[in-house]
Design a protein around this motif. Sequence first.
Motif, PDB file in Angstrom:
ATOM      1  N   HIS A  36       4.879  -4.776  13.006  1.00 57.90           N
ATOM      2  CA  HIS A  36       4.133  -4.902  11.756  1.00 57.90           C
ATOM      3  C   HIS A  36       2.672  -4.556  11.957  1.00 57.90           C
ATOM      4  N   SER A  38      -0.735  -6.508  10.051  1.00 58.21           N
ATOM      5  CA  SER A  38      -0.950  -7.735   9.274  1.00 58.21           C
ATOM      6  C   SER A  38      -1.510  -7.477   7.885  1.00 58.21           C
ATOM      7  N   TYR A  49       3.926 -14.329  12.624  1.00 57.59           N
ATOM      8  CA  TYR A  49       4.403 -13.431  13.679  1.00 57.59           C
ATOM      9  C   TYR A  49       4.393 -14.180  15.007  1.00 57.59           C
ATOM     10  N   THR A  84       2.828  -8.151  15.486  1.00 53.08           N
ATOM     11  CA  THR A  84       1.934  -7.506  14.527  1.00 53.08           C
ATOM     12  C   THR A  84       0.636  -7.039  15.173  1.00 53.08           C
TER      13      THR A  84
END
Length: 192
Positions: A36, A38, A49, A84
Motif C-alpha cells: 500500500h 498510506s 498496517y 505501507t
Amino acid sequence: MRGVSIEEIRHIAELSSPCLWRAARGFGREPKLYLHWSAGRYGQLFDAYHINIDADGSVYVSTENFAEVLAHTWMRNSGAIGITLACAYRATTEDLGSFPPTEMQIEVIAAVVAELAGILRIPVDVRHVLTHGEAADNEDGMYPHAPYGPKTNCERWDLEYLGTEESPSFAPWAQGKRGGDILRGKAIWYAG
C-alpha cells in the motif's frame, strides 16, 4: 509503533508464520502480502498496517504479531500482512503530488517483501504479493468482492505507478511497468 530492522522483521515473521498459514488455509489459500501507500504525508504512520516504511527507508511495526488481523485490504486481511509506504498525500492518477514514493521506500519495501516471502515460503508473484490496486481488482484470481481498483472504478489504486523511470505513469494495462511489477521484480532481485 516502533522502529525495527530487517532482522527484527525476520524474527516477527518467523514467529507469526504458523498462525498466518493457519488463517490463510482457513480461506483455502496461502498467505498474502499486500502493498500500500498510506495516502498520507512522510512521517505519518498508521496502525492499520503491520509494517510502515517512511520516506528515508525507516521501518516501523504496529504489532508484534503479523498474523493479527488489521484493516489494510478490504475482505482480504486474514492470513495476510499489510505493508505501507508513508506517502502519496493528495496523489492523483496524473500526479503523485508532493509526497511521492521515495527511492528509499521503493528499495526497502522490495527488501522487506523478499524477506517475508522467504520466511513464509511463498513465491513473489501476483498471486501472493499484490498492491492494493491489484488486490482491489482481484488480479490474484480470487473474488472475495466486486472489483474496485484501477481497471474498474479506481477507488483504490495504491502503487499502480511509482513515478520512476521504470513506472512513470498511470497505465493499469501496461505489462511490466505497473508499480506491482516493479516492486515484485526488485523483491526477486533482493531474494537473489
